[in-house]
Design an enzyme around this catalytic site. Structure first.
Site, PDB file in Angstrom:
ATOM      1  N   LYS A  11       0.844  -1.200   0.000  1.00  0.00           N
ATOM      2  CA  LYS A  11       0.000   0.000   0.000  1.00  0.00           C
ATOM      3  C   LYS A  11       0.877   1.247   0.000  1.00  0.00           C
ATOM      4  O   LYS A  11       2.061   1.186   0.332  1.00  0.00           O
ATOM      5  CB  LYS A  11      -0.920  -0.015   1.226  1.00  0.00           C
ATOM      6  N   ARG A  29     -11.935  -0.524  13.775  1.00  0.00           N
ATOM      7  CA  ARG A  29     -11.598   0.213  12.562  1.00  0.00           C
ATOM      8  C   ARG A  29     -12.403  -0.363  11.403  1.00  0.00           C
ATOM      9  O   ARG A  29     -13.246   0.310  10.852  1.00  0.00           O
ATOM     10  CB  ARG A  29     -10.085   0.092  12.318  1.00  0.00           C
ATOM     11  N   TYR A  47      12.882  29.904  12.334  1.00  0.00           N
ATOM     12  CA  TYR A  47      11.706  30.735  12.637  1.00  0.00           C
ATOM     13  C   TYR A  47      11.425  30.790  14.136  1.00  0.00           C
ATOM     14  O   TYR A  47      11.528  29.779  14.842  1.00  0.00           O
ATOM     15  CB  TYR A  47      10.476  30.157  11.950  1.00  0.00           C
ATOM     16  N   MET A  91       9.603  24.590   5.806  1.00  0.00           N
ATOM     17  CA  MET A  91       8.987  23.843   4.694  1.00  0.00           C
ATOM     18  C   MET A  91      10.028  23.034   3.924  1.00  0.00           C
ATOM     19  O   MET A  91       9.776  21.891   3.544  1.00  0.00           O
ATOM     20  CB  MET A  91       8.263  24.798   3.750  1.00  0.00           C
TER      21      MET A  91
HETATM   22  C1  LIG Z   1      -0.152  -1.692   6.863  1.00  0.00           C
HETATM   23  C2  LIG Z   1      -0.789  -2.960   7.254  1.00  0.00           C
HETATM   24  C3  LIG Z   1      -0.029  -4.144   7.371  1.00  0.00           C
HETATM   25  C4  LIG Z   1       1.489  -4.170   7.298  1.00  0.00           C
HETATM   26  O1  LIG Z   1       2.038  -3.967   8.578  1.00  0.00           O
HETATM   27  P1  LIG Z   1       3.634  -3.962   8.815  1.00  0.00           P
HETATM   28  O2  LIG Z   1       3.754  -3.726  10.279  1.00  0.00           O
HETATM   29  O3  LIG Z   1       4.182  -2.839   8.011  1.00  0.00           O
HETATM   30  O4  LIG Z   1       4.148  -5.273   8.403  1.00  0.00           O
HETATM   31  C5  LIG Z   1      -0.714  -5.323   7.577  1.00  0.00           C
HETATM   32  N1  LIG Z   1      -2.060  -5.361   7.716  1.00  0.00           N
HETATM   33  C6  LIG Z   1      -2.818  -4.234   7.654  1.00  0.00           C
HETATM   34  C7  LIG Z   1      -4.297  -4.342   7.829  1.00  0.00           C
HETATM   35  C8  LIG Z   1      -2.214  -2.997   7.445  1.00  0.00           C
HETATM   36  O5  LIG Z   1      -2.967  -1.894   7.409  1.00  0.00           O
END
Ligand SMILES: *Cc1c(COP(=O)(O)O)cnc(C)c1O
Length: 380
Positions: free
Chosen positions: A40, A140, A262, A310
């Site tokens: 992802k 979630r 800043y 920035m």
């Molecule tokens: C991002 C995610 C993972 C991966 O987790 P890692 O700790 O990076 O291995 C696995 N399952 C879900 C549902 C996630 O959102």
């Protein structure tokens, strides 16, 4: 200086051989049957178009993305190769026929999505491949205890569906042995024992390197492959994959009393030599690194002083030999000499929360013998 790549912005180098080492470390540690790679967010910012085919080449046949768009792009990258692609965000308002059309498996997020999938499966000649999220405690996504109980009473609850996996996610993945995680696992075992059989997927990176009771059937692994430690109490020494560097724009000797950055958040107590680096919050650097954390310059760790603006931060290089740092030199923000989890811990954040936004915005380059071997993936 190369006019096409001026040294005035951060650069990210990605070591594909290190990913291969980490993939093998996961393979050695995991006792279940499938290791899925989580790609992802553009493979955590590392560039999915390079990372996913490389993981496929290494033997990975299961991929997890967050969104339908990511899934469609990944299917285009992998072609019709026998790789499963799971979409973690569920249906996202479209019908599961869209997912089927692109060879994707949605992880159904609630009862409504399950009902829609069942309804469409009934009018389709072929079973519809889905996974189902179970909410064991993170609150979630997924079905809760009451919904699972109701489904267990209904013999037609999953009619026409080809159940590929039951999925749950821990609320404290950085510490799988926390009592709350153990409760989540107990629920997952109890619920899936009453539901129709399918692969059980609970492990993320931290669980793969924990007790085998965390492993189950199918691991979803992101961080570990990308060299990121997720369990502070159980460091694995993963090979460093991503190195983020920022160029020095100016080196200056500054008198005691000067305000740095800043708002005067830092005032020099004594005269100092300061290096201004081209990286800031616009490059994904957390603003909380102002006056905290460090960078590596000329082989030494030096503190960040003043705020994060920035596009710039400032490092105090007074401890380095005079003349050892020049404009155009690069400071390591994270990499083999300062690991991502070390810098993240300076500001109390999860390592991937530092990696993803910074990696995704940097100019990326790849190295490793793997760069050559990739051609054979394309021919496969
Ligand atoms: C991002 C995610 C993972 C991966 O987790 P890692 O700790 O990076 O291995 C696995 N399952 C879900 C549902 C996630 O959102």
């Amino acid at each position: 200086m190369n006019a096409r790549h001026p040294a005035d912005h951060p650069v990210l180098e990605i070591d594909l051989d290190a990913i291969a080492l980490n993939w093998r470390a996961v393979e050695r540690a995991f006792s279940g049957t499938r290791i899925g790679a989580v790609v992802k967010r553009n493979a955590y910012g590392l560039g999915v178009e390079r990372i996913a085919p490389w993981l496929f080449h290494l033997g990975c046949a299961d991929f997890w993305v967050a969104t339908l768009d990511e899934g469609v792009a990944l299917r285009a990258l992998l072609g019709a190769r026998r790789a499963r692609i799971f979409v973690l965000h569920g249906l996202g308002g479209v019908t599961p026929l869209t997912h089927a059309e692109h060879g994707l498996i949605p992880v159904l997020a609630d009862l409504g999505e399950l009902a829609l999938a069942r309804q469409l499966a009934a009018v389709r000649a072929m079973p519809l491949a889905v996974a189902v999220h179970l909410d064991t405690g993170l609150t979630r996504l997924g079905l809760d205890a009451a919904q699972v109980s109701a489904l267990c009473q209904d013999p037609a609850a999953f009619a026409g569906l080809d159940l590929q996996a039951w999925v749950t996610q821990l609320g404290r993945f950085q510490d799988p042995n926390a009592p709350e995680c153990i409760e989540q696992r107990t629920r997952f075992f109890e619920w899936t024992a009453r539901l129709p059989p399918a692969e059980r997927s609970l492990s993320t990176s931290s669980c793969v390197f924990a007790d085998v009771r965390w492993h189950l059937d199918h691991a979803r692994v992101g961080s570990a492959l990308y060299g990121v430690e997720t369990a502070p109490a159980n460091l694995q020494g993963f090979a460093s994959v991503a190195t983020l560097r920022a160029p020095v724009l100016r080196v200056a000797n500054v008198a005691a009393g000067a305000e740095v950055g800043y708002g005067g958040s830092y005032r020099l107590p004594v005269s100092a030599t300061l290096a201004t680096l081209a990286i800031g919050y616009g490059d994904g650097l957390p603003i909380h690194l102002g006056n905290r954390g460090s960078v590596v310059l000329a082989g030494q760790t030096v503190p960040i002083v003043g705020g994060v603006s920035m596009g710039m931060i400032t490092a105090d290089i007074s401890t380095l030999p005079p003349g050892s740092v020049q404009p155009g030199d690069f400071a390591e923000i994270y990499g083999p000499n300062q690991r991502i989890h070390e810098l993240a811990s300076a500001v109390g954040m999860a390592p991937s929360a530092l990696l993803v936004p910074t990696a995704d915005r940097a100019r990326r380059s790849y190295r490793g013998s793997s760069v050559v071997e990739l051609r054979s993936v394309d021919a496969a």
